[in-house]
Write a protein that holds these residues in place. Structure first.
Motif, PDB file in Angstrom:
ATOM      1  N   LEU A  76       0.842  -1.182   0.000  1.00 21.25           N
ATOM      2  CA  LEU A  76       0.000   0.000   0.000  1.00 21.25           C
ATOM      3  C   LEU A  76       0.881   1.237   0.000  1.00 21.25           C
ATOM      4  O   LEU A  76       1.957   1.242   0.604  1.00 21.25           O
ATOM      5  CB  LEU A  76      -0.887   0.025   1.244  1.00 21.25           C
ATOM      6  N   PRO A  77       0.439   2.300  -0.656  1.00 15.90           N
ATOM      7  CA  PRO A  77       1.218   3.544  -0.621  1.00 15.90           C
ATOM      8  C   PRO A  77       1.086   4.230   0.734  1.00 15.90           C
ATOM      9  O   PRO A  77       0.166   3.937   1.503  1.00 15.90           O
ATOM     10  CB  PRO A  77       0.577   4.390  -1.717  1.00 15.90           C
ATOM     11  N   GLN A  78       1.987   5.134   1.000  1.00 12.20           N
ATOM     12  CA  GLN A  78       1.878   5.972   2.189  1.00 12.20           C
ATOM     13  C   GLN A  78       0.647   6.847   2.041  1.00 12.20           C
ATOM     14  O   GLN A  78       0.251   7.184   0.922  1.00 12.20           O
ATOM     15  CB  GLN A  78       3.114   6.861   2.330  1.00 12.20           C
ATOM     16  N   PRO A  79       0.012   7.256   3.144  1.00 10.83           N
ATOM     17  CA  PRO A  79      -1.115   8.191   3.028  1.00 10.83           C
ATOM     18  C   PRO A  79      -0.641   9.536   2.483  1.00 10.83           C
ATOM     19  O   PRO A  79       0.545   9.857   2.560  1.00 10.83           O
ATOM     20  CB  PRO A  79      -1.604   8.354   4.473  1.00 10.83           C
ATOM     21  N   PRO A  80      -1.563  10.330   1.933  1.00 14.55           N
ATOM     22  CA  PRO A  80      -1.161  11.634   1.394  1.00 14.55           C
ATOM     23  C   PRO A  80      -0.622  12.549   2.482  1.00 14.55           C
ATOM     24  O   PRO A  80      -1.026  12.446   3.641  1.00 14.55           O
ATOM     25  CB  PRO A  80      -2.444  12.212   0.801  1.00 14.55           C
ATOM     26  N   ILE A  81       0.282  13.414   2.094  1.00 16.44           N
ATOM     27  CA  ILE A  81       0.811  14.397   3.034  1.00 16.44           C
ATOM     28  C   ILE A  81      -0.099  15.616   2.971  1.00 16.44           C
ATOM     29  O   ILE A  81      -0.239  16.245   1.927  1.00 16.44           O
ATOM     30  CB  ILE A  81       2.256  14.776   2.690  1.00 16.44           C
ATOM     31  N   THR A  82      -0.741  15.889   4.070  1.00 15.42           N
ATOM     32  CA  THR A  82      -1.658  17.026   4.152  1.00 15.42           C
ATOM     33  C   THR A  82      -1.262  17.880   5.345  1.00 15.42           C
ATOM     34  O   THR A  82      -0.496  17.455   6.208  1.00 15.42           O
ATOM     35  CB  THR A  82      -3.107  16.553   4.346  1.00 15.42           C
TER      36      THR A  82
END
Length: 96
Positions: A76-82
């Motif tokens: 799985l990809p890393q979660p988005p950087i927000t």
């Protein structure tokens, strides 16, 4: 997407010289982690994908559906950087 960008966006995997991804980042299913980690899986034709983990001797998703014909996997990809994620990271790291 370059392979460096793809690698940087994915969760880090334990080193394993038997893991060789295809050009799209998919690995043969026999190299997938069976430690309960969530991964994406698909089958040879690529007509479906689902997020699953190895549990009780088979691949299953959130609804406990079993996938016997999974042929490939990818992390799985890393979660988005927000901004809210960065704020939470600072809060929990003690930088605030």
């Amino acid at each position: 997407m370059s392979s460096n960008m793809r690698e940087a966006s994915m969760l880090s995997l334990p080193e394993d010289e038997n893991r060789v991804a295809d050009a799209n980042g998919w690995y043969p299913i026999d190299t997938a982690p069976k430690d309960g980690s969530w991964v994406w899986v698909t089958e040879d034709s690529g007509t479906w994908m689902d997020m699953v983990r190895w549990r009780n001797g088979h691949w299953s998703n959130f609804q406990m559906s079993v996938f016997h014909d999974a042929s490939h996997w990818r992390p799985l990809p890393q979660p988005p950087i927000t901004e809210s994620r960065e704020n939470a990271r600072e809060l929990f790291s003690g930088r605030r």
